[in-house]
Write an enzyme that holds these catalytic residues in place. Sequence first.
Site, PDB file in Angstrom:
ATOM      1  N   HIS A  72       0.488  -2.920   9.350  1.00 41.33           N
ATOM      2  CA  HIS A  72       1.930  -2.807   9.120  1.00 41.33           C
ATOM      3  C   HIS A  72       2.612  -2.113  10.283  1.00 41.33           C
ATOM      4  O   HIS A  72       2.030  -1.235  10.938  1.00 41.33           O
ATOM      5  CB  HIS A  72       2.219  -2.015   7.837  1.00 41.33           C
ATOM      6  CG  HIS A  72       1.928  -2.768   6.579  1.00 41.33           C
ATOM      7  ND1 HIS A  72       2.741  -3.774   6.113  1.00 41.33           N
ATOM      8  CD2 HIS A  72       0.900  -2.665   5.704  1.00 41.33           C
ATOM      9  CE1 HIS A  72       2.230  -4.255   4.989  1.00 41.33           C
ATOM     10  NE2 HIS A  72       1.112  -3.602   4.720  1.00 41.33           N
ATOM     11  N   HIS A  95       0.841  -1.203   0.000  1.00 45.26           N
ATOM     12  CA  HIS A  95       0.000   0.000   0.000  1.00 45.26           C
ATOM     13  C   HIS A  95       0.878   1.255   0.000  1.00 45.26           C
ATOM     14  O   HIS A  95       0.619   2.200  -0.741  1.00 45.26           O
ATOM     15  CB  HIS A  95      -0.919   0.011   1.220  1.00 45.26           C
ATOM     16  CG  HIS A  95      -2.237  -0.654   1.007  1.00 45.26           C
ATOM     17  ND1 HIS A  95      -2.379  -2.012   0.961  1.00 45.26           N
ATOM     18  CD2 HIS A  95      -3.488  -0.135   0.813  1.00 45.26           C
ATOM     19  CE1 HIS A  95      -3.658  -2.322   0.775  1.00 45.26           C
ATOM     20  NE2 HIS A  95      -4.345  -1.194   0.673  1.00 45.26           N
TER      21      HIS A  95
END
Length: 480
Positions: free
Chosen positions: A294, A247
């Site tokens: 993350h 991302h």
Amino acid sequence: MEKVRELFRSLLDPHLVARFQYICGVRGTFLKSVGNETGGNSETAERAHPLNNGACHGLVTGVAGECGAGDGKTAQTTAPGVRKRTLDSSLSSESGNPPQNGAAAGGESVDVGSSLGGASSRSDFSRGAEAGDAVPATPRYSTVKPLRKNSLTGDAGQEFLIENRLLFYLFTFGTELGNEGFYITFFPFLTWNVDALISRRLIMVWVWVMYLGQCTKDVIGWSRPASPPVVKVEMFYNSEYSMPSTHAMSGTAIPFSLFIMTYGRWEYPPLLGFSLALCWCLLVSSSRIYMGMHSVLDVIAGVLYSVLILTFFLPALDLIDNFNLTCRYAPLVIISLHVGLGLFSFTLDTWSTSRGDTAQILGTGAGVALASHVNHHLALVSDPAPDQLPLTMPALSVGLVGVAMLRFILGVLILVATRAVMKAITIPLMCWVCGVPSGDVRKARQHMEVELPYRYIVYGTVGFNLLFMAPLLFSYLQLP
């Protein structure tokens, strides 16, 4: 060197992610195992629950920075050099439904803030909670379920509390800028209504960045941040690996490539373009930490990795694009290259959603490149001549907006119909050819000989119609 290692460890620490979530108003409803069934041995209790690629379920000590570490010990999810992706079936069957979003199978409620500096475990939403009772939500908190189920296991996750709805919606929008829904609307609109040349080149950048990012994930094999202490605001990608954040890679590559490619081609203030690209990048990157998907190190690595790829790829973009348009052998090279890259990536790990996404991305890229070659030879879509540059944005009018929306709606209908028809044909066909039972589509697609052709054929056709069939229909309907 020791300071660098310490910095890496701190950036990888899931408590840093949990701290960011706490500051942004995210509160977990974790349950702490009392360990009675294991005779009070925290390490045994820790290992009594299944681990799902970074989703750590067990005792919350509040002091360990490692996944599931208690009493200063680190719980190792797999043997050295071996990577584990899915839940152990025997553990899942013995324990019933596995705990989700960091919750143990039972016990007393604890606040994620208890493991964070300056946050009391007796917060206003967990104080006084008894064993097995639900966490009471005060009026200033809203109870929310994780965004979308886990794409591999179907886990829905555990409810959590949010205090700041504005940040929740902002970061949800930011993370959607890196999801499939954004790609299937942004690239078509850019192609049909703004600049086809910029769009096809941007898709090439996106394909290479995402491919390298997904392959690197499978090579490194790092798990997602441990939950607890991290709250899983999103569950969809929880079974994939973590390093680097794709991302963050796409959130860096798309806006800055768009800025670099349009600079001098379109007339607009450069400072405005750079500022928008920077805000886009920061929003997408920080949203992945907010979602609990993350670590900070994953995101930083994703941004820097994307910058490194762009440094080498952007200067060669003109050469690659001209080859795709003019070389007579371009179709053969395009198909062979993208299929070869897919076969290579499929050898890196066992079946996973990331493997399917990689094939989908490569298929889309191949379809767009083939359509560019056909368009060039049929003169269906022509690029502006150099003397027409820089291009200027036309004045907005009802007629202009109406035509743009009509093109977009008709084009999307073509793509949706293409995907539905090709999917209905391809999966049963490939199952029949390969001798794989087609009753359970999810299990059938775990076979590489089914998944790879399915993704390539379906999304290759979608990519081809994006740049060929839709513009052909617009030309027939005389939609300028």
